[in-house]
Write a protein that holds these residues in place. Structure first.
Motif, PDB file in Angstrom:
ATOM      1  N   SER A   4       1.691  -4.271   6.578  1.00 38.60           N
ATOM      2  CA  SER A   4       2.007  -2.712   6.740  1.00 38.60           C
ATOM      3  C   SER A   4       2.627  -2.378   5.289  1.00 38.60           C
ATOM      4  N   GLN A   5       3.053  -2.999   4.566  1.00 41.52           N
ATOM      5  CA  GLN A   5       3.469  -2.724   3.315  1.00 41.52           C
ATOM      6  C   GLN A   5       2.451  -2.503   2.129  1.00 41.52           C
ATOM      7  N   ILE A   6       1.015  -2.931   2.564  1.00 43.67           N
ATOM      8  CA  ILE A   6       0.057  -2.863   1.730  1.00 43.67           C
ATOM      9  C   ILE A   6      -0.677  -1.603   1.706  1.00 43.67           C
ATOM     10  N   PRO A   7      -0.943  -0.664   0.903  1.00 42.22           N
ATOM     11  CA  PRO A   7      -1.405   0.879   1.048  1.00 42.22           C
ATOM     12  C   PRO A   7      -2.899   0.571   1.645  1.00 42.22           C
ATOM     13  N   LYS A   8      -3.103   1.684   2.440  1.00 41.77           N
ATOM     14  CA  LYS A   8      -4.287   1.618   3.118  1.00 41.77           C
ATOM     15  C   LYS A   8      -5.685   1.671   2.344  1.00 41.77           C
ATOM     16  N   ASN A   9      -5.398   2.310   1.224  1.00 45.60           N
ATOM     17  CA  ASN A   9      -6.578   2.467   0.264  1.00 45.60           C
ATOM     18  C   ASN A   9      -6.910   1.023  -0.595  1.00 45.60           C
ATOM     19  N   ASP A  33      12.414  -9.812  -0.207  1.00 44.60           N
ATOM     20  CA  ASP A  33      11.614  -8.705   0.086  1.00 44.60           C
ATOM     21  C   ASP A  33      10.839  -8.257  -0.952  1.00 44.60           C
ATOM     22  N   LEU A  34       9.370  -8.059  -1.005  1.00 45.79           N
ATOM     23  CA  LEU A  34       8.447  -7.944  -1.684  1.00 45.79           C
ATOM     24  C   LEU A  34       7.960  -6.349  -1.319  1.00 45.79           C
ATOM     25  N   ASN A  35       7.457  -5.614  -2.782  1.00 46.06           N
ATOM     26  CA  ASN A  35       6.704  -4.494  -2.491  1.00 46.06           C
ATOM     27  C   ASN A  35       5.301  -4.682  -3.354  1.00 46.06           C
ATOM     28  N   TYR A  36       4.346  -4.304  -2.734  1.00 45.47           N
ATOM     29  CA  TYR A  36       2.926  -4.304  -3.526  1.00 45.47           C
ATOM     30  C   TYR A  36       3.073  -3.589  -4.680  1.00 45.47           C
ATOM     31  N   GLN A  37       2.403  -4.070  -5.573  1.00 49.76           N
ATOM     32  CA  GLN A  37       2.143  -3.370  -7.087  1.00 49.76           C
ATOM     33  C   GLN A  37       0.772  -3.218  -7.189  1.00 49.76           C
ATOM     34  N   GLU A  38       0.336  -1.784  -7.906  1.00 51.26           N
ATOM     35  CA  GLU A  38      -1.025  -1.435  -8.406  1.00 51.26           C
ATOM     36  C   GLU A  38      -1.418  -2.479  -9.489  1.00 51.26           C
ATOM     37  N   LYS A  39      -1.427  -3.765  -9.113  1.00 51.21           N
ATOM     38  CA  LYS A  39      -2.065  -4.519 -10.339  1.00 51.21           C
ATOM     39  C   LYS A  39      -3.302  -5.333  -9.939  1.00 51.21           C
ATOM     40  N   ILE A  40      -3.967  -5.494 -10.675  1.00 50.61           N
ATOM     41  CA  ILE A  40      -5.043  -6.847 -10.410  1.00 50.61           C
ATOM     42  C   ILE A  40      -4.379  -8.158 -10.975  1.00 50.61           C
ATOM     43  N   PHE A  41      -3.965  -8.814 -10.022  1.00 57.36           N
ATOM     44  CA  PHE A  41      -3.115  -9.973 -10.477  1.00 57.36           C
ATOM     45  C   PHE A  41      -3.953 -11.009 -11.489  1.00 57.36           C
TER      46      PHE A  41
END
Length: 67
Positions: A4-9, A33-41
């Motif tokens: 649920s923490q990963i954005p829908k887009n 606790d982790l947060n999603y980052q807009e990075k291409i790993f």
């Protein structure tokens, strides 16, 4: 990380995929606790991944030579 923490887009993520995350909290019991980052790993850590792969390959070869 919860799904649920990963954005829908974000394209569908599978277990084992490499994604960017940041640590948002470390609990006393050791949970993280982790947060999603807009990075291409793979783009951000490509050099690290390549170097790690090369070193692991070299170690595997040395282990074969010792056995």
């Amino acid at each position: 990380m919860r799904w649920s923490q990963i954005p829908k887009n974000v394209p569908k993520v599978q277990i084992g995929d490499l994604i960017g995350v940041e640590i948002s909290n470390i609990h006393e019991d050791g949970k993280v606790d982790l947060n999603y980052q807009e990075k291409i790993f793979k783009n951000v850590y490509a050099e690290f991944l390549e170097t790690s792969h090369q070193r692991l390959t070299e170690l595997e070869q040395k282990n074969r030579e010792l056995n």
